[in-house]
Structures are given as structure tokens and as C-alpha cells.
Design a protein around this motif. Structure first.
Motif, mmCIF file in Angstrom:
data_model
loop_
_atom_site.group_PDB
_atom_site.id
_atom_site.type_symbol
_atom_site.label_atom_id
_atom_site.label_comp_id
_atom_site.label_asym_id
_atom_site.label_seq_id
_atom_site.Cartn_x
_atom_site.Cartn_y
_atom_site.Cartn_z
ATOM 1 N N UNK A 1 0.832 -1.205 0.000
ATOM 2 C CA UNK A 1 0.000 0.000 0.000
ATOM 3 C C UNK A 1 0.865 1.253 0.000
ATOM 4 N N UNK A 2 0.480 2.229 -0.839
ATOM 5 C CA UNK A 2 1.244 3.468 -0.997
ATOM 6 C C UNK A 2 0.843 4.463 0.086
ATOM 7 N N UNK A 3 1.784 4.795 0.974
ATOM 8 C CA UNK A 3 1.567 5.769 2.050
ATOM 9 C C UNK A 3 1.804 7.168 1.480
ATOM 10 N N UNK A 4 0.725 7.872 1.220
ATOM 11 C CA UNK A 4 0.761 9.158 0.516
ATOM 12 C C UNK A 4 1.707 10.163 1.161
ATOM 13 N N UNK A 5 1.561 10.376 2.434
ATOM 14 C CA UNK A 5 2.324 11.432 3.117
ATOM 15 C C UNK A 5 3.778 11.057 3.392
ATOM 16 N N UNK A 6 4.115 9.803 3.156
ATOM 17 C CA UNK A 6 5.492 9.365 3.387
ATOM 18 C C UNK A 6 6.207 9.035 2.078
ATOM 19 N N UNK A 7 5.447 8.880 0.993
ATOM 20 C CA UNK A 7 6.037 8.604 -0.318
ATOM 21 C C UNK A 7 6.715 7.255 -0.408
ATOM 22 N N UNK A 8 6.052 6.221 0.166
ATOM 23 C CA UNK A 8 6.657 4.895 0.158
ATOM 24 C C UNK A 8 5.588 3.824 0.340
ATOM 25 N N UNK A 9 6.011 2.560 0.150
ATOM 26 C CA UNK A 9 5.109 1.417 0.266
ATOM 27 C C UNK A 9 5.262 0.720 1.614
ATOM 28 N N UNK A 10 4.129 0.264 2.130
ATOM 29 C CA UNK A 10 4.104 -0.594 3.315
ATOM 30 C C UNK A 10 3.391 -1.877 2.905
ATOM 31 N N UNK A 11 3.930 -3.042 3.263
ATOM 32 C CA UNK A 11 3.246 -4.281 2.907
ATOM 33 C C UNK A 11 1.810 -4.294 3.442
ATOM 34 N N UNK A 12 0.884 -4.752 2.605
ATOM 35 C CA UNK A 12 -0.522 -4.815 2.993
ATOM 36 C C UNK A 12 -0.763 -5.683 4.216
ATOM 37 N N UNK A 13 0.140 -6.598 4.494
ATOM 38 C CA UNK A 13 0.038 -7.437 5.690
ATOM 39 C C UNK A 13 0.003 -6.586 6.957
ATOM 40 N N UNK A 14 0.622 -5.397 6.894
ATOM 41 C CA UNK A 14 0.736 -4.546 8.073
ATOM 42 C C UNK A 14 -0.306 -3.432 8.138
ATOM 43 N N UNK A 15 -1.258 -3.398 7.207
ATOM 44 C CA UNK A 15 -2.316 -2.380 7.267
ATOM 45 C C UNK A 15 -3.629 -3.054 7.649
ATOM 46 N N UNK A 16 -4.484 -2.336 8.363
ATOM 47 C CA UNK A 16 -5.732 -2.940 8.847
ATOM 48 C C UNK A 16 -6.729 -3.177 7.705
ATOM 49 N N UNK A 17 -7.876 -3.726 8.046
ATOM 50 C CA UNK A 17 -8.875 -4.149 7.055
ATOM 51 C C UNK A 17 -9.507 -2.995 6.276
ATOM 52 N N UNK A 18 -9.252 -1.764 6.655
ATOM 53 C CA UNK A 18 -9.762 -0.612 5.901
ATOM 54 C C UNK A 18 -9.060 -0.503 4.550
ATOM 55 N N UNK A 19 -7.805 -0.899 4.500
ATOM 56 C CA UNK A 19 -7.001 -0.772 3.277
ATOM 57 C C UNK A 19 -7.087 -2.035 2.428
ATOM 58 N N UNK A 20 -8.267 -2.333 1.928
ATOM 59 C CA UNK A 20 -8.421 -3.479 1.037
ATOM 60 C C UNK A 20 -8.039 -3.074 -0.381
ATOM 61 N N UNK A 21 -7.808 -4.047 -1.221
ATOM 62 C CA UNK A 21 -7.515 -3.772 -2.636
ATOM 63 C C UNK A 21 -8.675 -3.011 -3.264
ATOM 64 N N UNK A 22 -9.873 -3.427 -2.937
ATOM 65 C CA UNK A 22 -11.061 -2.777 -3.510
ATOM 66 C C UNK A 22 -11.166 -1.316 -3.063
ATOM 67 N N UNK A 23 -10.884 -1.068 -1.802
ATOM 68 C CA UNK A 23 -10.989 0.299 -1.280
ATOM 69 C C UNK A 23 -9.918 1.214 -1.869
ATOM 70 N N UNK A 24 -8.727 0.667 -2.108
ATOM 71 C CA UNK A 24 -7.612 1.487 -2.585
ATOM 72 C C UNK A 24 -7.540 1.579 -4.106
ATOM 73 N N UNK A 25 -7.675 0.476 -4.794
ATOM 74 C CA UNK A 25 -7.464 0.465 -6.241
ATOM 75 C C UNK A 25 -5.975 0.451 -6.550
ATOM 76 N N UNK A 26 -5.650 -0.036 -7.749
ATOM 77 C CA UNK A 26 -4.237 -0.131 -8.141
ATOM 78 C C UNK A 26 -3.638 1.247 -8.386
ATOM 79 N N UNK A 27 -2.373 1.372 -8.054
ATOM 80 C CA UNK A 27 -1.641 2.615 -8.310
ATOM 81 C C UNK A 27 -1.503 2.820 -9.819
ATOM 82 N N UNK A 28 -1.621 4.067 -10.298
ATOM 83 C CA UNK A 28 -1.476 4.331 -11.733
ATOM 84 C C UNK A 28 -0.101 3.931 -12.268
#
Length: 152
Positions: free
Chosen positions: A113-140
Motif C-alpha cells: 500500500x502506498x503511504x501518501x504522506x510518506x512517499x513509500x510502500x508498506x506491505x498490505x500485511x501490516x495495514x488494517x482491514x480498511x485498506x483493502x484492494x477494492x478500497x484502494x485500487x491499483x496505483x497508476x
């Protein structure tokens, strides 16, 4: 006479511009602009009618970690050209994410998952259920980061 023909042809558009009614030109421009805006609104309404909506950024907590999780430039741990941007402490961080990409598997989860304010990726394993693929959508930029990160 033939030498004057190109000069006469070039001056004709100037006469048309000089003789144009400025008020009518402005009205036409305003009408075209309004029509374009309405076409965009109609497109957005049509998309919403079939269930497509613009995705908003998601605010998620950092989970599944005792101390902190690393945030990476590319969607994988280490590797050529990759570097850790920062580390974020676990639980209740409410970090803002905008999109995801797939790459290295972490805990059975390949989304990063792309952390907007930090400009980097965090593995989805470490983000809660709010950050689903459906909720986020693929990065352009999904394909380029995957290829550069060695995930293609």
C-alpha cells in the motif's frame, strides 16, 4: 500580380477576425465550456449509476507488528535500487494510503500500500482491514514500480 497573391491570401483571416463580433465569440466559448463541463458531469453520473465511484484515500492503522514497520521506495524488502524511507510505529497510526500494487509476499499478502504522506510502500500485511484492494485500487504507476522492483 502573382507576387501579390500570397500577401492577399494571408490578409484574409485578419479581416475575418477584425470583423468578428467579440460578444458572440465570448458567448460561443462560454457555451462550449459549459457543454464540456456537463459532459464530464454526465460521464461521472453514468459511472456512479453502474457502481463506479472515485476512490478516496483510506486512513488505516499499522497492525501485525510489535514495534514498527518499514516503509520502502519500491514494493519489496531490500533489492537493487530500493531503500527504506522511514519506519512507522504499530497500532493507531491512522496512516493515509491512496493505492496499492502487488509484489513480494509478506505473511501471505502480496499487496503493498502506498503511504501518501510518506512517499513509500508498506506491505498490505501490516495495514488494517480498511485498506483493502477494492478500497484502494491499483496505483497508476503499478507496472513501472513492479518492473523496477523486480516483481514483473
Amino acid at each position: 500580380m502573382a507576387a501579390l497573391l500570397p500577401f492577399a491570401a494571408m490578409s484574409t483571416p485578419l479581416i475575418a477576425v477584425r470583423d468578428a463580433d467579440a460578444g458572440e465569440v465570448v458567448k460561443g466559448f462560454v457555451a462550449k465550456t459549459a457543454q464540456a463541463r456537463n459532459e464530464h458531469k454526465m460521464r461521472d453520473l453514468d459511472a456512479e449509476a453502474v457502481g463506479l465511484v472515485k476512490r478516496a484515500n483510506q486512513f488505516c492503522d499499522i497492525v501485525n507488528v510489535v514495534t514498527e514497520v518499514d516503509c520502502w521506495i519500491l514494493p519489496k524488502h531490500g533489492g537493487n535500487g530500493n531503500r527504506k524511507v522511514k519506519s512507522l510505529a504499530g497500532t493507531r497510526n491512522n496512516v493515509e494510503f491512496s493505492c496499492y500494487t502487488d509484489c513480494e509476499d509478506v505473511g501471505g499478502n502480496t499487496s503493498w500500500d502506498w503511504a501518501v504522506n510518506h512517499g513509500c510502500y508498506i506491505p498490505g500485511f501490516y495495514t488494517d482491514a480498511t485498506c483493502t484492494r477494492r478500497a484502494l485500487g491499483k496505483c497508476p504507476w503499478f507496472d513501472s514500480d513492479r518492473a523496477f522492483g523486480g516483481c514483473a
